[in-house]
Design a protein around this motif. Sequence first.
Motif: not given
Length: 303
Positions: A118-120, A162-166, A276-278
Amino acid sequence: MKTVLAVVGILAVLLGAYLPARAEEAATCPTDATAPAETPVVRVPTEGGPAYGGMQYPRTVNLGPKEVALTFDDGPNPENTRRILAILDRHCVKATFFMVGIYAEKHPDIVREVAARGHTIGTHTWSHPNNLRHFSMASAQSQIRRGFAAVESALASAPVESRARVAPFFRFPGLNDSGHLISWLGKRNIATFSCEFGADDWRAISSAEVRRRGLRNIAYVGRGILILHDTKPRTADMLSSFIITLRQQGYTFAQLVPQEGARDLAAAAPDPLIRPVHKAEKEPSATLGAVLKPSLEPATALQ
């Protein structure tokens, strides 16, 4: 009398419904009774590529008094990053990790672990050249672009969450920024991050001295972004005590996250640095006035 009793009964029902909600809001960390269960988030605007951090810039993120955002540079590191993740979990603190692309490529499992916890995640170039000002514009841009690509590649098969954490967050190695590069990042809606204070943990000093310097610098400024390094054993050695002491002194922690929609905004920019996150084809199962100027990073690039 019946009317009074009815009113009392209604109030009791309402109070009973209210108390559990309040109790849930005040939930404590299961492994640290002095800490809240969740780290509050501070949503950071990235449109146009603002630069944050009172050490270098006239603005910073929207932190309250005695509120600290932990950030870690230069990983992922197989010896220390997981130690730091375990300590952060123990104290229910979320942080931001500015990763070096070459290490993200070598240790994608640790990148995925940072995201899963859950980290950025921000980026810190491909190979950590200490001063991008000495590079040609094309070479410097390549360093930044490859850093983002390596982190995203490490998370390619990870869950969407997880990919959206980037995040569209970037930090210059050595904090050696460039106006031209900040402008270039801004056109791609990538925010630049400096800090308010450091702890000199890159220096050959003891973990106790790292802790002392960090506490001193935070006390001097009062709130802001702290820069540490998850490549240093001394940082992991002092981190738990450091967190406990800050909380005892009345400080709280906040997690930096991009403002809602920032990732899509960056992905939609011309010549974007972030995608984009797909959904993956195959998901796995499971401005501050006070300014300090301590030296924050070594004078040579990482190898």
